[in-house]
Design a protein around this motif. Sequence first.
Motif, PDB file in Angstrom:
ATOM      1  N   GLU A 196      -4.328  -1.660  -6.491  1.00 25.73           N
ATOM      2  CA  GLU A 196      -4.030  -1.003  -7.763  1.00 25.73           C
ATOM      3  C   GLU A 196      -3.855   0.490  -7.533  1.00 25.73           C
ATOM      4  N   ASP A 197      -3.052   1.142  -8.417  1.00 28.05           N
ATOM      5  CA  ASP A 197      -2.919   2.606  -8.308  1.00 28.05           C
ATOM      6  C   ASP A 197      -2.929   3.235  -9.687  1.00 28.05           C
ATOM      7  N   ASN A 198      -2.991   4.564  -9.733  1.00 25.77           N
ATOM      8  CA  ASN A 198      -2.999   5.259 -11.027  1.00 25.77           C
ATOM      9  C   ASN A 198      -1.661   5.925 -11.292  1.00 25.77           C
ATOM     10  N   GLY A 199      -0.605   5.373 -10.718  1.00 24.56           N
ATOM     11  CA  GLY A 199       0.724   5.945 -10.906  1.00 24.56           C
ATOM     12  C   GLY A 199       1.322   5.593 -12.262  1.00 24.56           C
ATOM     13  N   PRO A 200       2.648   5.727 -12.398  1.00 24.67           N
ATOM     14  CA  PRO A 200       3.303   5.478 -13.690  1.00 24.67           C
ATOM     15  C   PRO A 200       3.379   3.994 -14.060  1.00 24.67           C
ATOM     16  N   GLY A 201       3.216   3.116 -13.081  1.00 22.49           N
ATOM     17  CA  GLY A 201       3.324   1.688 -13.379  1.00 22.49           C
ATOM     18  C   GLY A 201       4.768   1.260 -13.596  1.00 22.49           C
TER      19      GLY A 201
ATOM     20  N   PHE B 244      16.857  -4.478  -2.973  1.00 24.56           N
ATOM     21  CA  PHE B 244      17.598  -3.253  -3.329  1.00 24.56           C
ATOM     22  C   PHE B 244      17.344  -2.775  -4.754  1.00 24.56           C
ATOM     23  N   TYR B 245      16.457  -3.424  -5.471  1.00 28.04           N
ATOM     24  CA  TYR B 245      16.193  -2.991  -6.847  1.00 28.04           C
ATOM     25  C   TYR B 245      15.168  -1.850  -6.850  1.00 28.04           C
ATOM     26  N   GLN B 246      15.533  -0.747  -7.547  1.00 25.74           N
ATOM     27  CA  GLN B 246      14.590   0.368  -7.694  1.00 25.74           C
ATOM     28  C   GLN B 246      14.607   0.828  -9.137  1.00 25.74           C
ATOM     29  N   VAL B 247      13.473   1.338  -9.619  1.00 24.02           N
ATOM     30  CA  VAL B 247      13.396   1.671 -11.044  1.00 24.02           C
ATOM     31  C   VAL B 247      14.134   2.969 -11.366  1.00 24.02           C
TER      32      VAL B 247
ATOM     33  N   ASN C 138      13.032   8.037  -7.360  1.00 26.99           N
ATOM     34  CA  ASN C 138      13.386   7.230  -6.185  1.00 26.99           C
ATOM     35  C   ASN C 138      12.401   7.450  -5.037  1.00 26.99           C
ATOM     36  N   THR C 139      12.092   6.361  -4.375  1.00 25.11           N
ATOM     37  CA  THR C 139      11.137   6.455  -3.272  1.00 25.11           C
ATOM     38  C   THR C 139      11.799   6.900  -1.979  1.00 25.11           C
ATOM     39  N   GLY C 140      13.121   6.906  -1.990  1.00 28.02           N
ATOM     40  CA  GLY C 140      13.819   7.225  -0.744  1.00 28.02           C
ATOM     41  C   GLY C 140      13.926   6.028   0.163  1.00 28.02           C
ATOM     42  N   GLY C 141      13.390   4.904  -0.284  1.00 21.31           N
ATOM     43  CA  GLY C 141      13.471   3.682   0.530  1.00 21.31           C
ATOM     44  C   GLY C 141      14.722   2.903   0.171  1.00 21.31           C
ATOM     45  N   ALA C 142      14.775   1.707   0.678  1.00 21.12           N
ATOM     46  CA  ALA C 142      15.958   0.880   0.456  1.00 21.12           C
ATOM     47  C   ALA C 142      15.788  -0.049  -0.736  1.00 21.12           C
ATOM     48  N   GLY C 143      14.560  -0.160  -1.222  1.00 18.13           N
ATOM     49  CA  GLY C 143      14.315  -1.114  -2.302  1.00 18.13           C
ATOM     50  C   GLY C 143      14.074  -2.517  -1.766  1.00 18.13           C
ATOM     51  N   LEU C 144      13.700  -2.577  -0.508  1.00 19.48           N
ATOM     52  CA  LEU C 144      13.477  -3.890   0.108  1.00 19.48           C
ATOM     53  C   LEU C 144      11.990  -4.212   0.276  1.00 19.48           C
ATOM     54  N   GLY C 145      11.147  -3.195   0.125  1.00 14.75           N
ATOM     55  CA  GLY C 145       9.724  -3.355   0.419  1.00 14.75           C
ATOM     56  C   GLY C 145       9.096  -4.562  -0.260  1.00 14.75           C
ATOM     57  N   LEU C 146       9.272  -4.674  -1.569  1.00 10.98           N
ATOM     58  CA  LEU C 146       8.623  -5.767  -2.296  1.00 10.98           C
ATOM     59  C   LEU C 146       9.297  -7.105  -2.008  1.00 10.98           C
ATOM     60  N   ALA C 147      10.628  -7.062  -1.794  1.00 13.21           N
ATOM     61  CA  ALA C 147      11.329  -8.312  -1.449  1.00 13.21           C
ATOM     62  C   ALA C 147      10.753  -8.877  -0.154  1.00 13.21           C
TER      63      ALA C 147
ATOM     64  N   ILE D 266       0.839  -1.200   0.000  1.00  6.45           N
ATOM     65  CA  ILE D 266       0.000   0.000   0.000  1.00  6.45           C
ATOM     66  C   ILE D 266       0.877   1.254   0.000  1.00  6.45           C
ATOM     67  N   GLU D 267       2.017   1.148   0.683  1.00  7.88           N
ATOM     68  CA  GLU D 267       2.963   2.276   0.703  1.00  7.88           C
ATOM     69  C   GLU D 267       3.423   2.601  -0.709  1.00  7.88           C
ATOM     70  N   ASN D 268       3.812   1.586  -1.449  1.00  7.10           N
ATOM     71  CA  ASN D 268       4.247   1.801  -2.832  1.00  7.10           C
ATOM     72  C   ASN D 268       3.120   2.439  -3.655  1.00  7.10           C
TER      73      ASN D 268
HETATM   74  N1  LIG Z   1       2.975   0.972  -7.316  1.00  8.45           N
HETATM   75  C1  LIG Z   1       4.113   1.206  -7.972  1.00  8.45           C
HETATM   76  N2  LIG Z   1       4.106   1.985  -9.085  1.00  8.45           N
HETATM   77  C2  LIG Z   1       5.282   2.175  -9.769  1.00  8.45           C
HETATM   78  N3  LIG Z   1       6.468   1.654  -9.416  1.00  8.45           N
HETATM   79  C3  LIG Z   1       6.510   0.872  -8.333  1.00  8.45           C
HETATM   80  C4  LIG Z   1       5.361   0.589  -7.559  1.00  8.45           C
HETATM   81  N4  LIG Z   1       5.705  -0.226  -6.550  1.00  8.45           N
HETATM   82  C5  LIG Z   1       7.027  -0.422  -6.661  1.00  8.45           C
HETATM   83  N5  LIG Z   1       7.526   0.227  -7.717  1.00  8.45           N
HETATM   84  C6  LIG Z   1       8.928   0.212  -8.163  1.00  8.45           C
HETATM   85  O1  LIG Z   1       9.564  -0.913  -7.596  1.00  8.45           O
HETATM   86  C7  LIG Z   1      10.687  -0.495  -6.835  1.00  8.45           C
HETATM   87  C8  LIG Z   1      10.892  -1.418  -5.676  1.00  8.45           C
HETATM   88  O2  LIG Z   1       9.857  -1.254  -4.729  1.00  8.45           O
HETATM   89  P1  LIG Z   1      10.145  -1.596  -3.226  1.00  8.45           P
HETATM   90  O3  LIG Z   1       8.906  -1.370  -2.461  1.00  8.45           O
HETATM   91  O4  LIG Z   1      10.783  -2.938  -3.191  1.00  8.45           O
HETATM   92  O5  LIG Z   1      11.249  -0.547  -2.795  1.00  8.45           O
HETATM   93  P2  LIG Z   1      11.061   0.946  -2.454  1.00  8.45           P
HETATM   94  O6  LIG Z   1       9.633   1.285  -2.344  1.00  8.45           O
HETATM   95  O7  LIG Z   1      11.867   1.696  -3.418  1.00  8.45           O
HETATM   96  O8  LIG Z   1      11.758   1.018  -1.052  1.00  8.45           O
HETATM   97  P3  LIG Z   1      11.186   0.488   0.331  1.00  8.45           P
HETATM   98  O9  LIG Z   1       9.865  -0.129   0.043  1.00  8.45           O
HETATM   99  O10 LIG Z   1      12.212  -0.476   0.757  1.00  8.45           O
HETATM  100  O11 LIG Z   1      11.085   1.670   1.198  1.00  8.45           O
HETATM  101  C9  LIG Z   1      10.383   0.907  -6.435  1.00  8.45           C
HETATM  102  O12 LIG Z   1      11.555   1.626  -6.191  1.00  8.45           O
HETATM  103  C10 LIG Z   1       9.662   1.429  -7.665  1.00  8.45           C
HETATM  104  O13 LIG Z   1      10.586   1.835  -8.639  1.00  8.45           O
END
Ligand SMILES: Nc1ncnc2c1ncn2[C@@H]1O[C@H](COP(=O)(O)OP(=O)(O)OP(=O)(O)O)[C@@H](O)[C@H]1O
Length: 441
Positions: free
Chosen positions: A373-378, A391-394, A401-410, A347-349
């Motif tokens: 689901e969201d209406n973001g860039p996808g 640690f993967y971020q787009v 950048n989300t400012g996170g570590a890229g661990l959320g989805l992992a 939900i944070e993402n």
């Molecule tokens: N809903 C979304 N829309 C677009 N891109 C997304 C979305 N969710 C994730 N991403 C992409 O996937 C990447 C990885 O997401 P993830 O949650 O693992 O890390 P993060 O959000 O960057 O950091 P963290 O969750 O650790 O604070 C994000 O950096 C972003 O680029």
Amino acid sequence: MAWQKHLAPRGLFWRSLLIMLIPLVLLQCVMAYIFYERHWDTVSRRLALGIAGDVVYVMHELQQEQSILARKWILDAAKREMQIDINMENGAILPNDAPRLSSRIIDRVLHAAMAERMNFPFHIDTRRPDGKLSIRIQLPNEVMNVLTPRKRLDSSTTYIFVLWMVGTSLIVAALAILFLRNQIRPIRRLVHAADAFGKGQDALSFKPSGAREIRQAASAFIKMRARIRRHIDQRTEMLAGVSHDLRTPLTRMKLQLAMLEDKEKGSSEIKEIIGDIAEMEHMIDEYLSFARGQEGEAPVIADLSEMLQAVIEGYKNNGVNISFLKTSPILIPVRPQAMKRCLINLIENASHFGTEVRIKAKLGDVVAEIIIEDNGPGVSDNQKEEIFKPFYQVNTARSPNTGGAGLGLAIARDVARGHGGEIRMSDSDMGGLKAELKIPI
Ligand SMILES: Nc1ncnc2c1ncn2[C@@H]1O[C@H](COP(=O)(O)OP(=O)(O)OP(=O)(O)O)[C@@H](O)[C@H]1O
Ligand SMILES: [Mg+2]
């Protein structure tokens, strides 16, 4: 072959049972065929010929004797020695009826045997209510009525043979089922243990048992499980140690800043540093929860719908519009902290990238499903799997950048898999990303 695969039962139990029983049944069919074809055929023919021969013999004797006394003596002897009961009807005429035979083959054999031995017209009735066989023979000026018990025609070996055949088959089948069950049980236990371990319920105690190969597979599984546990423990300890050590200087810095803040209130540099420190704390928290995994948390029955509602409350004041229709309770066994973490990360993402978030939850027959689901860039198709990597971020202009570590989805995927489930990404018709979380119930 395809049809074989289609027809063959899927389970090992039924397969093994068929492998045992099909040859057995085939063997018995062949034996039965040979028996009926050869043995039974001969025996029944002999029996029939025996009766026919006796009848014909008595008939000839009678025809040669004219004295009443001698004829009576012959009839008595026939009754006594051959179980053939005869009475003569003087001057009678045999009606020209078709023989009355029961459906048994032996009756037809008897008819054939009589026809073979007898020159006079005769009539056979094997369907008498008293169970006796009646043979009536037209002699030149009288009719000879013969009655003989049916058992002269029956060979008891037929029944004994069939009884033995069916009986032994049943015994063999029962034994096979009994032994096979015991062979299959340890395999089932192994499956159960592996399944439980996959879902993270590794407290299950499990001892190898059964045939040697199964025991070997089981002890290989136990060794593998221990190795994986050791590996996870090491990872947890290391990351927890590092994060813990980092937290101490970070806390110190926070304190020092708080003291500074009093003197230089509102300085933008200090605000930036405070923001950075908060971000670092967030990252360290994530490292820790990633490292910890779902260790140590016991599954309890919780309501996913309730849980979602609680998480969403925390995102209400972010300027993001989150829609969620609360459903009837979705009660499944989960690790509440871990599952909450997973939902928060998704939900944070969504609320970070979109302004409009839609959440749905439903309980199916085999899985509970949550769609966010969201209406973001996808995310482009080739990155839908990549973003799950630690640690993967787009990082593009469209998705900064989300400012996170890229661990959320992992972490989220780890939690989902730890519950035996999975997370998949696809395109939402709202324009952004659609995350589907499925947890088996
Ligand atoms: N809903 C979304 N829309 C677009 N891109 C997304 C979305 N969710 C994730 N991403 C992409 O996937 C990447 C990885 O997401 P993830 O949650 O693992 O890390 P993060 O959000 O960057 O950091 P963290 O969750 O650790 O604070 C994000 O950096 C972003 O680029
Ligand atoms: Mg995230």
